[in-house]
Design an enzyme around this catalytic site. Structure first.
Site, PDB file in Angstrom:
ATOM      1  N   GLU A  31       9.799  17.491  13.574  1.00  0.00           N
ATOM      2  CA  GLU A  31      10.514  17.231  12.162  1.00  0.00           C
ATOM      3  C   GLU A  31       9.350  18.131  11.543  1.00  0.00           C
ATOM      4  OE1 GLU A  31       8.964  13.340  10.310  1.00  0.00           O
ATOM      5  OE2 GLU A  31      10.857  13.030   9.688  1.00  0.00           O
ATOM      6  N   LYS A  35       0.801  -0.921   0.119  1.00  0.00           N
ATOM      7  CA  LYS A  35      -0.189  -0.010  -0.151  1.00  0.00           C
ATOM      8  C   LYS A  35       0.980   1.109  -0.065  1.00  0.00           C
ATOM      9  CE  LYS A  35      -1.731   3.542   2.658  1.00  0.00           C
ATOM     10  NZ  LYS A  35      -2.144   4.510   1.830  1.00  0.00           N
TER      11      LYS A  35
HETATM   12  P1  NAD Z   1       2.762   8.824   7.053  1.00  0.00           P
HETATM   13  O1  NAD Z   1       2.552   8.741   8.341  1.00  0.00           O
HETATM   14  O2  NAD Z   1       1.356  10.116   6.830  1.00  0.00           O
HETATM   15  O3  NAD Z   1       1.728   7.294   6.111  1.00  0.00           O
HETATM   16  C1  NAD Z   1       2.947   6.904   5.943  1.00  0.00           C
HETATM   17  C2  NAD Z   1       2.799   5.961   5.236  1.00  0.00           C
HETATM   18  O4  NAD Z   1       1.270   4.757   6.104  1.00  0.00           O
HETATM   19  C3  NAD Z   1       0.974   6.006   4.053  1.00  0.00           C
HETATM   20  O5  NAD Z   1       0.967   4.971   2.709  1.00  0.00           O
HETATM   21  C4  NAD Z   1      -0.306   6.657   4.508  1.00  0.00           C
HETATM   22  O6  NAD Z   1      -1.397   6.024   3.821  1.00  0.00           O
HETATM   23  C5  NAD Z   1      -0.294   5.055   5.530  1.00  0.00           C
HETATM   24  N1  NAD Z   1      -0.826   5.210   6.429  1.00  0.00           N
HETATM   25  C6  NAD Z   1      -1.631   6.216   7.108  1.00  0.00           C
HETATM   26  N2  NAD Z   1      -1.882   6.255   8.576  1.00  0.00           N
HETATM   27  C7  NAD Z   1      -2.780   4.491   8.438  1.00  0.00           C
HETATM   28  C8  NAD Z   1      -3.360   2.957   9.205  1.00  0.00           C
HETATM   29  N3  NAD Z   1      -3.952   4.034   9.944  1.00  0.00           N
HETATM   30  N4  NAD Z   1      -2.819   1.868   9.228  1.00  0.00           N
HETATM   31  C9  NAD Z   1      -1.969   1.612   8.145  1.00  0.00           C
HETATM   32  N5  NAD Z   1      -1.048   2.779   7.402  1.00  0.00           N
HETATM   33  C10 NAD Z   1      -1.757   4.186   8.110  1.00  0.00           C
HETATM   34  O7  NAD Z   1       3.844   9.464   6.276  1.00  0.00           O
HETATM   35  P2  NAD Z   1       3.851  10.490   5.008  1.00  0.00           P
HETATM   36  O8  NAD Z   1       4.301  11.607   5.205  1.00  0.00           O
HETATM   37  O9  NAD Z   1       3.070   9.342   3.956  1.00  0.00           O
HETATM   38  O10 NAD Z   1       5.953  10.049   5.065  1.00  0.00           O
HETATM   39  C11 NAD Z   1       6.457  11.218   5.646  1.00  0.00           C
HETATM   40  C12 NAD Z   1       7.263  10.838   7.284  1.00  0.00           C
HETATM   41  O11 NAD Z   1       7.668   9.362   6.625  1.00  0.00           O
HETATM   42  C13 NAD Z   1       8.419  11.764   7.738  1.00  0.00           C
HETATM   43  O12 NAD Z   1       7.928  12.090   9.563  1.00  0.00           O
HETATM   44  C14 NAD Z   1       9.353  10.880   7.747  1.00  0.00           C
HETATM   45  O13 NAD Z   1      10.507  11.301   8.316  1.00  0.00           O
HETATM   46  C15 NAD Z   1       9.359   9.324   7.361  1.00  0.00           C
HETATM   47  N6  NAD Z   1       9.803   8.376   6.463  1.00  0.00           N
HETATM   48  C16 NAD Z   1      11.090   7.886   7.167  1.00  0.00           C
HETATM   49  C17 NAD Z   1      12.007   7.091   6.561  1.00  0.00           C
HETATM   50  C18 NAD Z   1      12.873   6.558   7.207  1.00  0.00           C
HETATM   51  O14 NAD Z   1      13.724   5.514   6.990  1.00  0.00           O
HETATM   52  N7  NAD Z   1      13.147   6.125   8.743  1.00  0.00           N
HETATM   53  C19 NAD Z   1      12.126   7.557   5.213  1.00  0.00           C
HETATM   54  C20 NAD Z   1      11.786   7.928   4.605  1.00  0.00           C
HETATM   55  C21 NAD Z   1      10.168   9.257   5.871  1.00  0.00           C
END
Ligand code: NAD
Length: 522
Positions: free
Chosen positions: A400, A190
């Site tokens: 962040e 997903k």
């Molecule tokens: P997000 O947390 O909003 O979403 C991440 C994913 O989780 C998306 O696919 C989203 O649809 C899904 N999601 C949301 N709610 C969910 C739920 N209740 N159950 C299951 N899945 C759910 O993050 P984003 O805005 O897409 O990405 C940015 C974030 O990702 C930043 O905080 C960044 O630091 C982090 N990030 C971390 C790394 C790492 O390796 N540490 C790498 C890239 C990005």
């Protein structure tokens, strides 16, 4: 198992926006309710990239059904044969690299050079994980008993759910999908709702490479519905999620209740430390790339720069001059250095932090504004922004931001730099600029993060080493490198006794035991 021969979905990429489907059990299929959501270009919201399946819980169930069925045969395909598909994937990604990179720029805004790098990371990962197909190493150890063989082997976990963010929309899915597949798992994938086209393109490549039906299933749609349904289903034995710490904690909590494996790669508040003996020109270059690359939307972005007081003025002046000169615009223009942020919501969230920084008393040294002119009227552009006189406790230095905003913090010595660098709840990537080898090694030891750079910024990881963080950034797992395989395999310890008699470990053949027995023996 059959291989899908359906035509590629994205072949008509430059035509009018079209509808893209889920990929379930070897077929491109619509969401069962026929609903879609729209992906638009962050450099120009009027440009529609496409319409994508807004999936239901039942679509997720079908994807898991398919993955469960495919697992029966896929797990038995010898790993070197599974790996052959990844070699083909690497080749196909190379062939489609430019087209995928250009679509990535249109869909999430990063500049074209970086988008090419994103696809290249997937190519590297495909080759690396294909190599793992001929290793997947366990260990053989001597048994304490004679005529007994002891070894550990890896087994696939089963159906795994892979949930990804938008900021590395091809690379991050590849970090999860490729090791999961080579290890013999089947996948329900997903992607983020901001980058579904990138996910479709990657899945197309895997299909074209000959992945059997049901082994990889793509279900697009909302996290709270589609992602949650994947997490909730007990047949999905492991979840790997990259995203924000808030979402990761929620998902990890649910996985804990269900006793399923969960690996989290979450937020960061990374820092570059610059000591008084540092090469300042090099450090400035690193701070510009680390802070404003991908418009600051990398989990490893250097959103804090911690500078020794003796070099603070010199560094800050040069850093601000470089930031002011950065060209902002549509990432498809090869001269543009900073693209838009991913969405309207992200733009407002970033700008709110600028207002917070000003209220907290930090000095706005450059930038600070949303840009709505010069061809950027319809996009989500924010000026590269630098705050000086930032205190380590300020929200802009703790939270962040995930945008082009950097806080510069003055410190008195090496010890204070380390303390400030470690003084957030995150622990992904930290860096130290110094010419003193003793300090460099002390920093490697003292910095609390999964990744440490010396004389380089906080971004730039390579796929052959583990990737991930400590504290609120992760829960002890690592992506990339051979460690990625640990996320997607179970250990099985195997003892083969060829003595022909019962041998009791810790009891028989034990030197101390033998002595005791000789005492009581007649
Ligand atoms: P997000 O947390 O909003 O979403 C991440 C994913 O989780 C998306 O696919 C989203 O649809 C899904 N999601 C949301 N709610 C969910 C739920 N209740 N159950 C299951 N899945 C759910 O993050 P984003 O805005 O897409 O990405 C940015 C974030 O990702 C930043 O905080 C960044 O630091 C982090 N990030 C971390 C790394 C790492 O390796 N540490 C790498 C890239 C990005």
């Amino acid at each position: 198992m059959s291989t899908s021969t359906q035509s590629l979905q994205t072949k008509t990429k430059t035509d009018a926006p079209r509808v893209y489907d889920n990929y379930i059990n070897g077929r491109w299929v619509k969401a069962e309710n026929g609903e879609t959501f729209t992906s638009t270009n962050p450099a120009n919201e009027k440009e529609v990239i496409g319409h994508f399946a807004s999936s239901t819980v039942n679509d997720v169930k079908k994807a898991i059904d398919a993955a469960e069925e495919a697992l029966k045969t896929w797990r038995k395909v010898p790993a070197p044969h599974r790996a052959e598909i990844l070699y083909k994937v690497a080749h196909l990604l190379e062939t489609r690299k430019e087209e995928m990179a250009r679509n990535m720029v249109r869909e999430m805004g990063k500049v074209i050079k970086e988008a090419r790098g994103d696809v290249q990371e997937a190519i590297d990962m495909a080759k690396f994980m294909a190599g793992e197909g001929r290793r997947l190493m366990g260990s053989t150890v001597p048994s304490e008993l004679p005529n007994k063989f002891a070894m550990s082997v890896r087994a696939p976990i089963g159906v795994v759910g892979l949930i990804t963010p938008w900021n590395f929309p091809v690379a991050i899915p590849s970090w999860k999908i490729f090791p999961a597949l080579v290890a013999g798992n089947t996948v329900v994938f997903k992607p983020a709702t901001d980058t579904p086209l990138c996910a479709v393109m990657l899945v197309e490549v895997l299909v074209e490479a000959g992945l059997p039906a049901g082994v990889l299933n793509l279900v697009t749609g909302e996290g709270s519905k589609v992602g949650q349904a994947i997490v909730d289903d007990p047949r999905v034995r492991a979840i790997s999620i990259t995203g924000s710490t808030a979402v990761g904690k929620k998902v990890a909590g649910r996985c804990g209740e269900l006793m399923k494996r969960i690996s989290c790669e979450l937020g960061g508040k990374n820092a570059i430390c610059i000591m008084e003996d540092a090469d300042i020109e090099l450090a400035v270059e690193g701070a510009v790339w680390g802070g404003f690359g991908t418009a600051g939307q990398r989990c490893t972005a250097a959103s804090r720069v911690i500078v020794h007081k003796d070099r603070y003025k010199e560094f800050t002046e040069k850093f601000v001059a470089r930031a002011k000169a950065l060209k902002l615009g549509d990432g498809l223009d090869p001269d543009v250095q900073v693209g838009p942020v991913v969405s309207k919501a992200q733009l407002h969230s970033v700008h709110e932090y600028v207002e917070i920084g000003e209220k907290e008393g930090a000095t706005l040294l450059c930038g600070g504004k949303i840009v709505k002119d010069n061809g950027m009227e319809n996009g989500w552009f924010h000026e590269p922004t630098i705050f000086g006189d930032v205190k380590p406790s300020m929200r802009i230095a703790q939270e962040e931001i995930f945008g082009p905003v950097v806080s510069v913090i003055k410190v008195s010595d090496f010890e204070e730099a380390i303390e400030v660098a470690n003084g957030t709840e995150y622990g992904l990537s930290l860096s130290m600029y110094t010419k003193d080898v003793n300090r460099a090694f002390a920093a490697i030891e003292e910095l609390e993060s999964g990744i440490v750079y010396i004389n380089a910024p906080t971004i730039g990881a390579e796929i052959q080493l583990p990737f991930g963080g400590v504290k609120q950034t992760g829960n002890g797992h690592r992506e990339a490198g051979t460690t990625a395989i640990d996320q997607f395999t179970e250990w099985k310890s195997v003892y083969v006794d060829y003595s022909g008699r019962l041998q009791r470990a810790q009891i028989d053949n034990h030197p101390a035991q033998k002595q005791d027995e000789s005492k009581i023996a007649p």
